[in-house]
Design a protein around this motif. Sequence first.
Motif, PDB file in Angstrom:
ATOM      1  N   MET A   1       0.846  -1.176   0.000  1.00  0.00           N
ATOM      2  CA  MET A   1       0.000   0.000   0.000  1.00  0.00           C
ATOM      3  C   MET A   1       0.890   1.237   0.000  1.00  0.00           C
ATOM      4  SD  MET A   1      -3.225   0.796   2.421  1.00  0.00           S
ATOM      5  CE  MET A   1      -2.737   1.823   3.775  1.00  0.00           C
ATOM      6  N   PRO A   2       0.692   2.162  -0.932  1.00  0.00           N
ATOM      7  CA  PRO A   2       1.527   3.363  -0.991  1.00  0.00           C
ATOM      8  C   PRO A   2       1.267   4.282   0.196  1.00  0.00           C
ATOM      9  CG  PRO A   2      -0.221   3.479  -2.633  1.00  0.00           C
ATOM     10  CD  PRO A   2      -0.302   2.126  -1.993  1.00  0.00           C
ATOM     11  N   ALA A   3       2.318   5.007   0.594  1.00  0.00           N
ATOM     12  CA  ALA A   3       2.184   5.962   1.694  1.00  0.00           C
ATOM     13  C   ALA A   3       1.240   7.091   1.277  1.00  0.00           C
ATOM     14  CB  ALA A   3       3.552   6.523   2.066  1.00  0.00           C
ATOM     15  N   ARG A   4       0.473   7.562   2.241  1.00  0.00           N
ATOM     16  CA  ARG A   4      -0.460   8.653   1.952  1.00  0.00           C
ATOM     17  C   ARG A   4       0.314   9.956   1.844  1.00  0.00           C
ATOM     18  NH1 ARG A   4      -5.736   9.327   5.523  1.00  0.00           N
ATOM     19  NH2 ARG A   4      -4.364  10.356   6.954  1.00  0.00           N
ATOM     20  N   ARG A   5      -0.026  10.729   0.851  1.00  0.00           N
ATOM     21  CA  ARG A   5       0.632  12.009   0.593  1.00  0.00           C
ATOM     22  C   ARG A   5       0.306  12.995   1.712  1.00  0.00           C
ATOM     23  NH1 ARG A   5      -0.970  16.982  -1.604  1.00  0.00           N
ATOM     24  NH2 ARG A   5      -3.118  16.305  -1.780  1.00  0.00           N
ATOM     25  N   ARG A   6       1.351  13.654   2.205  1.00  0.00           N
ATOM     26  CA  ARG A   6       1.132  14.709   3.197  1.00  0.00           C
ATOM     27  C   ARG A   6       0.505  15.916   2.506  1.00  0.00           C
ATOM     28  NH1 ARG A   6       3.338  15.180   8.175  1.00  0.00           N
ATOM     29  NH2 ARG A   6       3.538  17.386   7.810  1.00  0.00           N
ATOM     30  N   VAL A   7      -0.278  16.653   3.251  1.00  0.00           N
ATOM     31  CA  VAL A   7      -0.900  17.860   2.720  1.00  0.00           C
ATOM     32  C   VAL A   7       0.160  18.961   2.692  1.00  0.00           C
ATOM     33  CG1 VAL A   7      -2.680  19.604   3.088  1.00  0.00           C
ATOM     34  CG2 VAL A   7      -3.152  17.210   3.661  1.00  0.00           C
ATOM     35  N   PRO A   8       0.424  19.543   1.523  1.00  0.00           N
ATOM     36  CA  PRO A   8       1.379  20.662   1.461  1.00  0.00           C
ATOM     37  C   PRO A   8       0.921  21.818   2.355  1.00  0.00           C
ATOM     38  CG  PRO A   8       0.871  19.847  -0.735  1.00  0.00           C
ATOM     39  CD  PRO A   8      -0.091  19.187   0.206  1.00  0.00           C
ATOM     40  N   VAL A   9       1.871  22.506   2.961  1.00  0.00           N
ATOM     41  CA  VAL A   9       1.566  23.561   3.922  1.00  0.00           C
ATOM     42  C   VAL A   9       0.640  24.622   3.326  1.00  0.00           C
ATOM     43  CG1 VAL A   9       2.546  25.411   5.328  1.00  0.00           C
ATOM     44  CG2 VAL A   9       3.664  23.173   5.250  1.00  0.00           C
ATOM     45  N   THR A  30      -9.453  18.369   3.978  1.00  0.00           N
ATOM     46  CA  THR A  30      -8.049  18.763   3.820  1.00  0.00           C
ATOM     47  C   THR A  30      -7.549  19.484   5.066  1.00  0.00           C
ATOM     48  OG1 THR A  30      -8.305  18.902   1.430  1.00  0.00           O
ATOM     49  CG2 THR A  30      -6.424  20.073   2.382  1.00  0.00           C
ATOM     50  N   ALA A  31      -8.370  20.362   5.626  1.00  0.00           N
ATOM     51  CA  ALA A  31      -7.984  21.102   6.833  1.00  0.00           C
ATOM     52  C   ALA A  31      -7.740  20.139   7.994  1.00  0.00           C
ATOM     53  CB  ALA A  31      -9.055  22.124   7.192  1.00  0.00           C
ATOM     54  N   CYS A  32      -8.628  19.181   8.191  1.00  0.00           N
ATOM     55  CA  CYS A  32      -8.471  18.213   9.291  1.00  0.00           C
ATOM     56  C   CYS A  32      -7.216  17.371   9.106  1.00  0.00           C
ATOM     57  CB  CYS A  32      -9.698  17.327   9.406  1.00  0.00           C
ATOM     58  SG  CYS A  32     -11.136  18.185  10.073  1.00  0.00           S
ATOM     59  N   ARG A  33      -6.977  16.906   7.909  1.00  0.00           N
ATOM     60  CA  ARG A  33      -5.769  16.119   7.648  1.00  0.00           C
ATOM     61  C   ARG A  33      -4.519  16.949   7.913  1.00  0.00           C
ATOM     62  NH1 ARG A  33      -5.199  13.920   2.145  1.00  0.00           N
ATOM     63  NH2 ARG A  33      -3.213  13.296   3.024  1.00  0.00           N
ATOM     64  N   TYR A  34      -4.499  18.173   7.391  1.00  0.00           N
ATOM     65  CA  TYR A  34      -3.343  19.053   7.573  1.00  0.00           C
ATOM     66  C   TYR A  34      -3.102  19.335   9.062  1.00  0.00           C
ATOM     67  CZ  TYR A  34      -0.695  23.382   7.866  1.00  0.00           C
ATOM     68  OH  TYR A  34       0.225  24.333   8.228  1.00  0.00           O
ATOM     69  N   LEU A  35      -4.162  19.637   9.799  1.00  0.00           N
ATOM     70  CA  LEU A  35      -4.008  19.972  11.211  1.00  0.00           C
ATOM     71  C   LEU A  35      -3.584  18.753  12.037  1.00  0.00           C
ATOM     72  CD1 LEU A  35      -7.037  22.378  11.460  1.00  0.00           C
ATOM     73  CD2 LEU A  35      -4.610  23.011  11.592  1.00  0.00           C
ATOM     74  N   CYS A  36      -4.040  17.574  11.688  1.00  0.00           N
ATOM     75  CA  CYS A  36      -3.556  16.362  12.363  1.00  0.00           C
ATOM     76  C   CYS A  36      -2.073  16.136  12.074  1.00  0.00           C
ATOM     77  CB  CYS A  36      -4.379  15.150  11.944  1.00  0.00           C
ATOM     78  SG  CYS A  36      -5.958  15.014  12.802  1.00  0.00           S
ATOM     79  N   GLU A  37      -1.678  16.331  10.836  1.00  0.00           N
ATOM     80  CA  GLU A  37      -0.268  16.197  10.477  1.00  0.00           C
ATOM     81  C   GLU A  37       0.581  17.218  11.226  1.00  0.00           C
ATOM     82  OE1 GLU A  37      -0.296  16.602   6.226  1.00  0.00           O
ATOM     83  OE2 GLU A  37      -1.152  14.607   5.926  1.00  0.00           O
ATOM     84  N   GLU A  38       0.062  18.424  11.373  1.00  0.00           N
ATOM     85  CA  GLU A  38       0.780  19.478  12.102  1.00  0.00           C
ATOM     86  C   GLU A  38       0.928  19.096  13.572  1.00  0.00           C
ATOM     87  OE1 GLU A  38       2.906  22.994  12.471  1.00  0.00           O
ATOM     88  OE2 GLU A  38       2.271  21.938  10.668  1.00  0.00           O
TER      89      GLU A  38
END
Length: 117
Positions: A1-9, A30-38
């Motif tokens: 399974m390919p790694a999930r792409r991080r959301v660009p800043v 997108t906002a939720c994914r980005y904020l979780c990554e942050e």
Amino acid sequence: MPARRRVPVAEGRAAVARALETDAPADLKTACRYLCEELAARAPGRSVEVRVPPYAAVQAVEGPRHTRGTPPAVIETDPRTWLALATGRLQWADAVAQGQVDASGERTDLGAYLPLV
């Protein structure tokens, strides 16, 4: 399974701004994914799983790591509450007191890590 792409800043920040003003599901996702990554970047670790169904989940916070099954520390909230917490429009203690966040286990007080933007 390919790694999930991080959301660009830039994309993440733009989605956060739009999600604060509209109800567009794509922006909220997108906002939720980005904020979780942050959060994971600012509080690295794998002792707490933060869930924002149906859009995002991340492991964060230094401490004992789990590898199988349900982690010993879980935080779950809805997308709008996560957006409010991550942007400082809602305080962690208030969200917990009002039942907007379900947090169980050790290290589940994210107050020291919020807001993220």
